[in-house]
Motif scaffolding. Sequence first.
Motif, PDB file in Angstrom:
ATOM      1  N   LEU A  82     -42.620  51.160   1.320  1.00  0.00           N
ATOM      2  CA  LEU A  82     -43.808  51.706   0.675  1.00  0.00           C
ATOM      3  C   LEU A  82     -43.585  51.936  -0.825  1.00  0.00           C
ATOM      4  N   ILE A 128     -46.542  59.530  -2.932  1.00  0.00           N
ATOM      5  CA  ILE A 128     -46.555  58.852  -1.633  1.00  0.00           C
ATOM      6  C   ILE A 128     -45.977  59.744  -0.529  1.00  0.00           C
ATOM      7  N   TYR A 148     -47.381  59.814   3.159  1.00  0.00           N
ATOM      8  CA  TYR A 148     -47.341  58.615   4.001  1.00  0.00           C
ATOM      9  C   TYR A 148     -46.101  58.529   4.886  1.00  0.00           C
ATOM     10  N   TRP A 193     -41.931  51.986   6.385  1.00  0.00           N
ATOM     11  CA  TRP A 193     -42.971  50.989   6.139  1.00  0.00           C
ATOM     12  C   TRP A 193     -42.328  49.625   5.882  1.00  0.00           C
ATOM     13  N   LEU A 213     -54.198  50.622   3.119  1.00  0.00           N
ATOM     14  CA  LEU A 213     -53.521  51.546   4.020  1.00  0.00           C
ATOM     15  C   LEU A 213     -54.576  52.422   4.685  1.00  0.00           C
ATOM     16  N   ASN A 256     -55.497  55.197   8.144  1.00  0.00           N
ATOM     17  CA  ASN A 256     -54.918  56.090   9.166  1.00  0.00           C
ATOM     18  C   ASN A 256     -55.749  56.041  10.451  1.00  0.00           C
ATOM     19  N   ALA A 311     -45.160  50.437  10.114  1.00  0.00           N
ATOM     20  CA  ALA A 311     -45.679  51.661   9.500  1.00  0.00           C
ATOM     21  C   ALA A 311     -45.353  52.844  10.422  1.00  0.00           C
ATOM     22  N   TRP A 324     -50.435  55.099  11.320  1.00  0.00           N
ATOM     23  CA  TRP A 324     -50.826  54.381  10.099  1.00  0.00           C
ATOM     24  C   TRP A 324     -51.038  52.896  10.396  1.00  0.00           C
ATOM     25  N   HIS A 360     -57.226  54.712   2.516  1.00  0.00           N
ATOM     26  CA  HIS A 360     -56.394  55.675   1.789  1.00  0.00           C
ATOM     27  C   HIS A 360     -55.892  55.109   0.471  1.00  0.00           C
ATOM     28  N   GLU A 361     -55.464  53.848   0.498  1.00  0.00           N
ATOM     29  CA  GLU A 361     -54.949  53.214  -0.724  1.00  0.00           C
ATOM     30  C   GLU A 361     -55.229  51.732  -0.635  1.00  0.00           C
TER      31      GLU A 361
END
Length: 445
Positions: free
Chosen positions: A48, A62, A65, A71, A302, A304, A343, A347, A376-377
Amino acid sequence: MDEKYDAIILGAGLKECVISGLLSVSGKKVLHMDRNDYYGGDCASMYLEQLFNHFGKKDCDISGYGKSRNWSVDLIPKFLMADGALVKLLIYTGVTRYLEFKQVDGSYVFKQGKIHKVPGSESEALASSLLGFFEKKRFRDLLAYAYKYDENDPSTFNDIDPKKIPMRDLFSKYKLDDNVKDFTGHAICLYREDSYLDRPAHEALLKMKLYYNSIARYQKSPYLYPLYGLGELPQSFARLSAIYGGTYMLNKPFEGAVMKDGKVTGVTSEGETAQCDIVVADPSYFPEKCIKKGQVVRAICLLNHPIPNTNNSQSCQIIIPQKQVGRNSDIYVLCVSSNHNIAPNGWFVALVSTTVETANPHAELEPGLNLLGPIHEKFISVSDLMVPKEETVNDNIFISESLDATTHFETTCEDIVKIFEKITGEPFDFSKLDEKLEEFKTIGE
């Protein structure tokens, strides 16, 4: 490095790695180099923190996460067709002994504003919301015809010759409408545009058989994906190469090819020259030998949560056919999660990609991004689609094409086979791969 090799491979992308493996198991002495200090090239997998840094987001927090090293995000994720050519190539090279694969949960298509599951059997076709009442039986009949079709057995042709009539006429024979043609051509046969309709039906029937033979192996979907992401593939080929006496070198700058009488004889790096008979490279090593065919825009997202309306699938592919959103190119959506160990629990990583058609490529992704729910991103990139020039130059340098917008490996494998056939000067014999395919039966279970 001052040695003689049968082949030098430049770039540790997936195409180059598979070709390296094929050459190695064929008894060739291979040197594999990459200017980067990591495996994978454009399709590398990243932790990540590496991902945020790669996209210039070094200052982002971060901490929410989970651990960065939990990740493994592919820059260009793609699924493997369970009964497809790439799987057979991986088995043939023996690299599957270093890898674990897991089945992808679902295969979907976007139609008239909604996500629909692609029918995986004749019974699913009868129950599918994709099809109207009359189309269900007609499509089921087409599936039954495709199942039975054997190009070497005229008794399966049903009074037509699929090698002579276009696919458009076969659809008409079964009285299937444009919507059925759309999802069959793009979500089952995986065509990127509609020129296949005017080519012999034989070609599309084989693609339908491939899709459904792949589903038959594991039932849920035709696709597989490696645990820990695609970055495991190049590293596995490095281990394979060592067994066959090959050499991998990362962080090795490329300073040019040595030519004699119009043919490559070696590659220079850091003042040393390795001699060779042939060179295989990705386009970045010989840009002067390539042309820009277009661009691909991708968004890594990304999440969730699973993608809505996919039956809570932990992994899936959604294809948005071009006509559904008024485009010339399909839009592809792919999603993987902790189920594939890429992940932390809870996630998901989604990719939306397409071929650029306008001056605002980011906006072209909107139909796919709108399917994802809260994001989220998001990391967006636009990359050039480079292909080798068509001019025939017999210099023994073989260049791959850039990875396209698709979220499956079928087009990738076509390029791998094309390059290997150019190197050997003869058609690739897939029959020897079929003999080993039974070894793969339990790989995605």
